[in-house]
Design a protein around this motif. Sequence first.
Motif, PDB file in Angstrom:
ATOM      1  N   TYR A   1      76.585   8.057  51.017  1.00 38.84           N
ATOM      2  CA  TYR A   1      77.872   8.731  51.165  1.00 38.84           C
ATOM      3  C   TYR A   1      78.965   7.668  51.263  1.00 38.84           C
ATOM      4  CZ  TYR A   1      74.765  12.571  52.428  1.00 38.84           C
ATOM      5  OH  TYR A   1      73.768  13.526  52.427  1.00 38.84           O
ATOM      6  N   GLU A   2      79.871   7.674  50.319  1.00 37.65           N
ATOM      7  CA  GLU A   2      80.965   6.700  50.262  1.00 37.65           C
ATOM      8  C   GLU A   2      82.296   7.435  50.385  1.00 37.65           C
ATOM      9  OE1 GLU A   2      83.527   3.934  50.159  1.00 37.65           O
ATOM     10  OE2 GLU A   2      81.426   3.288  50.086  1.00 37.65           O
ATOM     11  N   LYS A   3      83.130   7.014  51.323  1.00 45.58           N
ATOM     12  CA  LYS A   3      84.377   7.743  51.556  1.00 45.58           C
ATOM     13  C   LYS A   3      85.455   7.459  50.506  1.00 45.58           C
ATOM     14  CE  LYS A   3      86.583   4.578  54.866  1.00 45.58           C
ATOM     15  NZ  LYS A   3      87.160   4.482  56.227  1.00 45.58           N
ATOM     16  N   SER A   4      85.364   6.327  49.798  1.00 45.47           N
ATOM     17  CA  SER A   4      86.343   6.046  48.747  1.00 45.47           C
ATOM     18  C   SER A   4      85.866   6.627  47.411  1.00 45.47           C
ATOM     19  CB  SER A   4      86.581   4.542  48.629  1.00 45.47           C
ATOM     20  OG  SER A   4      85.396   3.891  48.214  1.00 45.47           O
ATOM     21  N   LYS A   5      86.646   6.388  46.371  1.00 47.83           N
ATOM     22  CA  LYS A   5      86.330   6.975  45.073  1.00 47.83           C
ATOM     23  C   LYS A   5      85.258   6.190  44.326  1.00 47.83           C
ATOM     24  CE  LYS A   5      90.904   9.025  44.319  1.00 47.83           C
ATOM     25  NZ  LYS A   5      92.086   9.079  43.407  1.00 47.83           N
ATOM     26  N   LYS A   6      85.069   4.917  44.687  1.00 42.02           N
ATOM     27  CA  LYS A   6      84.142   4.076  43.948  1.00 42.02           C
ATOM     28  C   LYS A   6      83.209   3.334  44.893  1.00 42.02           C
ATOM     29  CE  LYS A   6      87.417   3.237  40.159  1.00 42.02           C
ATOM     30  NZ  LYS A   6      88.150   2.206  39.384  1.00 42.02           N
ATOM     31  N   VAL A   7      82.086   2.908  44.356  1.00 45.21           N
ATOM     32  CA  VAL A   7      81.149   2.112  45.137  1.00 45.21           C
ATOM     33  C   VAL A   7      81.589   0.653  45.093  1.00 45.21           C
ATOM     34  CG1 VAL A   7      79.282   3.683  44.543  1.00 45.21           C
ATOM     35  CG2 VAL A   7      79.579   1.591  43.212  1.00 45.21           C
ATOM     36  N   GLY A   8      81.030  -0.164  45.982  1.00 46.55           N
ATOM     37  CA  GLY A   8      81.264  -1.603  45.899  1.00 46.55           C
ATOM     38  C   GLY A   8      82.070  -2.208  47.021  1.00 46.55           C
ATOM     39  N   GLY A   9      82.651  -1.371  47.885  1.00 43.73           N
ATOM     40  CA  GLY A   9      83.389  -1.931  49.019  1.00 43.73           C
ATOM     41  C   GLY A   9      84.555  -2.793  48.576  1.00 43.73           C
ATOM     42  N   ASN A  10      84.506  -4.100  48.924  1.00 39.94           N
ATOM     43  CA  ASN A  10      85.606  -5.011  48.617  1.00 39.94           C
ATOM     44  C   ASN A  10      85.705  -5.386  47.147  1.00 39.94           C
ATOM     45  OD1 ASN A  10      86.224  -4.993  51.298  1.00 39.94           O
ATOM     46  ND2 ASN A  10      85.419  -7.029  51.744  1.00 39.94           N
ATOM     47  N   PHE A  11      84.731  -4.995  46.343  1.00 44.53           N
ATOM     48  CA  PHE A  11      84.792  -5.276  44.910  1.00 44.53           C
ATOM     49  C   PHE A  11      85.792  -4.303  44.286  1.00 44.53           C
ATOM     50  CE2 PHE A  11      80.766  -6.899  46.247  1.00 44.53           C
ATOM     51  CZ  PHE A  11      80.475  -7.962  45.415  1.00 44.53           C
ATOM     52  N   THR A  12      86.958  -4.822  43.950  1.00 46.25           N
ATOM     53  CA  THR A  12      88.028  -3.948  43.482  1.00 46.25           C
ATOM     54  C   THR A  12      88.689  -4.523  42.240  1.00 46.25           C
ATOM     55  OG1 THR A  12      88.501  -3.256  45.746  1.00 46.25           O
ATOM     56  CG2 THR A  12      90.206  -2.837  44.129  1.00 46.25           C
ATOM     57  N   ALA A  13      89.013  -3.661  41.305  1.00 43.95           N
ATOM     58  CA  ALA A  13      89.790  -4.043  40.135  1.00 43.95           C
ATOM     59  C   ALA A  13      90.973  -3.082  40.030  1.00 43.95           C
ATOM     60  CB  ALA A  13      88.942  -3.987  38.874  1.00 43.95           C
ATOM     61  N   LEU A  14      92.172  -3.639  39.930  1.00 51.54           N
ATOM     62  CA  LEU A  14      93.382  -2.819  39.882  1.00 51.54           C
ATOM     63  C   LEU A  14      94.200  -3.158  38.645  1.00 51.54           C
ATOM     64  CD1 LEU A  14      94.491  -3.089  43.618  1.00 51.54           C
ATOM     65  CD2 LEU A  14      93.320  -1.171  42.542  1.00 51.54           C
ATOM     66  N   GLN A  15      94.622  -2.111  37.944  1.00 50.56           N
ATOM     67  CA  GLN A  15      95.438  -2.301  36.747  1.00 50.56           C
ATOM     68  C   GLN A  15      96.898  -2.055  37.101  1.00 50.56           C
ATOM     69  OE1 GLN A  15      93.991  -2.798  33.387  1.00 50.56           O
ATOM     70  NE2 GLN A  15      96.092  -3.425  32.948  1.00 50.56           N
ATOM     71  N   PHE A  16      97.736  -3.070  36.912  1.00 47.75           N
ATOM     72  CA  PHE A  16      99.177  -2.933  37.105  1.00 47.75           C
ATOM     73  C   PHE A  16      99.845  -3.183  35.754  1.00 47.75           C
ATOM     74  CE2 PHE A  16      98.233  -4.638  41.554  1.00 47.75           C
ATOM     75  CZ  PHE A  16      98.166  -3.365  42.091  1.00 47.75           C
ATOM     76  N   GLU A  17     100.360  -2.131  35.147  1.00 47.82           N
ATOM     77  CA  GLU A  17     101.001  -2.266  33.838  1.00 47.82           C
ATOM     78  C   GLU A  17     100.031  -2.936  32.860  1.00 47.82           C
ATOM     79  OE1 GLU A  17     103.809  -0.852  33.080  1.00 47.82           O
ATOM     80  OE2 GLU A  17     104.242  -0.176  35.120  1.00 47.82           O
ATOM     81  N   ASP A  18     100.344  -4.168  32.461  1.00 49.94           N
ATOM     82  CA  ASP A  18      99.532  -4.837  31.431  1.00 49.94           C
ATOM     83  C   ASP A  18      98.501  -5.808  31.992  1.00 49.94           C
ATOM     84  OD1 ASP A  18     100.986  -3.555  29.412  1.00 49.94           O
ATOM     85  OD2 ASP A  18     102.532  -5.111  29.445  1.00 49.94           O
ATOM     86  N   HIS A  19      98.401  -5.913  33.309  1.00 49.67           N
ATOM     87  CA  HIS A  19      97.524  -6.917  33.893  1.00 49.67           C
ATOM     88  C   HIS A  19      96.475  -6.286  34.794  1.00 49.67           C
ATOM     89  CE1 HIS A  19     100.874  -9.425  32.546  1.00 49.67           C
ATOM     90  NE2 HIS A  19     100.029 -10.434  32.545  1.00 49.67           N
ATOM     91  N   LEU A  20      95.261  -6.826  34.706  1.00 47.69           N
ATOM     92  CA  LEU A  20      94.129  -6.353  35.506  1.00 47.69           C
ATOM     93  C   LEU A  20      93.812  -7.410  36.557  1.00 47.69           C
ATOM     94  CD1 LEU A  20      91.716  -4.332  35.904  1.00 47.69           C
ATOM     95  CD2 LEU A  20      90.415  -5.830  34.376  1.00 47.69           C
ATOM     96  N   PHE A  21      93.828  -6.995  37.817  1.00 46.84           N
ATOM     97  CA  PHE A  21      93.540  -7.921  38.911  1.00 46.84           C
ATOM     98  C   PHE A  21      92.229  -7.545  39.587  1.00 46.84           C
ATOM     99  CE2 PHE A  21      98.138  -7.879  38.412  1.00 46.84           C
ATOM    100  CZ  PHE A  21      98.417  -9.231  38.342  1.00 46.84           C
ATOM    101  N   GLU A  22      91.406  -8.559  39.828  1.00 51.28           N
ATOM    102  CA  GLU A  22      90.101  -8.351  40.448  1.00 51.28           C
ATOM    103  C   GLU A  22      90.095  -8.995  41.825  1.00 51.28           C
ATOM    104  OE1 GLU A  22      87.650  -8.288  36.230  1.00 51.28           O
ATOM    105  OE2 GLU A  22      87.465 -10.026  37.550  1.00 51.28           O
ATOM    106  N   PHE A  23      89.665  -8.235  42.805  1.00 47.25           N
ATOM    107  CA  PHE A  23      89.687  -8.723  44.176  1.00 47.25           C
ATOM    108  C   PHE A  23      88.316  -8.539  44.796  1.00 47.25           C
ATOM    109  CE2 PHE A  23      90.684  -8.478  48.736  1.00 47.25           C
ATOM    110  CZ  PHE A  23      91.416  -9.641  48.866  1.00 47.25           C
ATOM    111  N   GLY A  24      87.990  -9.433  45.710  1.00 43.96           N
ATOM    112  CA  GLY A  24      86.672  -9.387  46.350  1.00 43.96           C
ATOM    113  C   GLY A  24      85.927 -10.667  46.041  1.00 43.96           C
TER     114      GLY A  24
END
Length: 495
Positions: free
Chosen positions: A30-53
Motif C-alpha cells: 500500500y503506497e500513499k503516493s501515486k507512484k512507487v519508489g519513494g525518493n526516486f522522483t522524475a519531474l517534468q517542467f516545461e521542456d526539462h526533465l529533472f531526476e531526484f533521489g
Amino acid sequence: MKKVSIIGAGLSGLTASILLAKEGFEVTIYEKSKKVGGNFTALQFEDHLFEFGPTFFTIPELLESIFLMAGKNIENYLDLEILTHHTHVYFENGDNFCLSTNVEEMIEQLKKVDATGAENYHDFLAEIKRLYFEVNELSMNLQITNWSKLVKIPIRNLILKLRPFQSLDHFLRKYFENEQIIQLLAKYANRGEMLARSTPAFFAAFLYPILTADVFYVKGGTREIPCALKKLAIELGVKIYTEKEITKIHLKNNQVEGIQINENLSIESDYVLISSAQLLNSDTLLSNFTVVNEREKFIVTGENNLSQFVLLLGLDRYTNLKTHTVLFSSDVEREVEQILNGEFAENPTIYIYNPAFQEPERFKSGDCLVLMVSIPTNDLYSTSYRASIASYRHHLVSELKKYGFDLEESIVEEKVWTSKDLKNRFNSTKGGIHGAISKTFAAAYIRPPVKSDEIKGLYFTLVDTSHPAGSTEALKNGIHLATSIIEEARENPLI
C-alpha cells in the motif's frame, strides 16, 4: 497462506515483497503516493526533465541477486552501465580529482598530489574492506538497537575491531597527507555533515563500495530500478495499490492482526512492514502505550540541525559537467561549522547530478542539473529564513562561476526546493535528508530495529537512501526482512 501487508513501496518494501511472494506468501503493498519508489522522483517542467533521489548504485550484483532469487534475468528488466570514473571533483584552486573504482588509476592520480597516499592506497583499501564487512555484520546480524547491547558479547568484541577510539580524521591521516584528499574522503564517508575529527573511524567503511565495487548508471534514470522491481513483484503475484493511506495497524494480544485503510476498510494480515519514519510521525497507527514503547527504540542521541537546499536548473545547452560532479569547498571545516552554527556556508560543497551527460538523447533541450548543498535547519517558516533561501540561489550560481562553470545566461528553467519543500515532498524531518546527527561515540553504532520486540509480526523497512551506499543498504534490508519473516513463519507455522 501467510498474509503480508507492506506499507510504502520503497526499495526495501519492494525487495521484500518479491522474495516473500516467491516463497508463497500473499503480499500486498500500500503506497500513499501515486507512484512507487519513494525518493526516486522524475519531474517534468516545461521542456526539462529533472531526476531526484539516488543518482548511482553500487554493487550491481546485489540487485542482480534479487532477480536471480526470483528466477529472472535482470537484463530483461534493466539496462545497467558501469561507471568506472563515477564522480568528478573540482577544487577552487583549479585542481580536480576523479573518484574511480579502478585502483591503478586512483594510484596514478594520487602520485600527482599525494605520494604517501599512492604508496598506502592498497593498505587503505584492505582496511576499509575489513571495516565494511565488520560493519555489515553488525547492521545485518547483530542489531544494536539500544545502549546496553554495546557492552554485550559478541557485539562488544566486534566493536573493538572497528577502531572505536579513533576518529575518521585520524584514520585517514594514517594513509594520506594531502588535505584536499583527506577532506574529500571524509566527506564521502560521512552520513551527514560532521567534522571528521568527531566522526568515528568506522565510517570509512562506507568508502569501500564507491572505491572498489562496481558503480553503475541505469539507462532511463535510477527511477527505472523501483519500476523494474514493481514489474517483477506483480509478475510474482504481489498486489500493489497506490494512493492508499494506512491509518491503523490492528493488534490482538500484542500481535499484528491487520491494517486499516482510511477509516472504513480493514484487511487481515499476519505481518506488517512499515518504515520507522512513518511510525515515528504518526500518533494513530498504533495504540498509545505501544507507540511509546516502539518510539523509544528509534531515538538516537543526536540533533537534526541539517537540511538540504536543492536547485533545479534547465539549460538551453549541454555543458561539460559530468554525470556526478562535486564542487568542493576550499575550507570544509569552516563549511561544516557554519552549518552547525545555523549559518549558510559561504563556500559550500555543491553536489551536481547531470544525467544529460550520460544520456543526451533523453534530454533534447539541454542539461537538466540538480544541485544540492547542505544548509542549517532553522525555523522553516520564518521570514528571515525564506529571505536567506532566496539570496542563496544567486550565491550558488556565483559559486559555480568560480569553478569555471558560468551558467547564468544559459538557464531557461529553474526551480528551488527549500527545506520546507523537501519536508512536504519526501516526508523528511525538518527537510533533512540524512536524519539526526549522532553527537556521541556510542550513538553512532545504534541503528533502528528491523523487528519489534513487543509486537509479533511487525517489521521495519529502511528509508534512508540518500547516502551513496544508502540504496544498496535498502536492498540488503529488504532481503534481510524477507529472510527473517520466512524463518519466523517456518518456526511458528500455526501463528
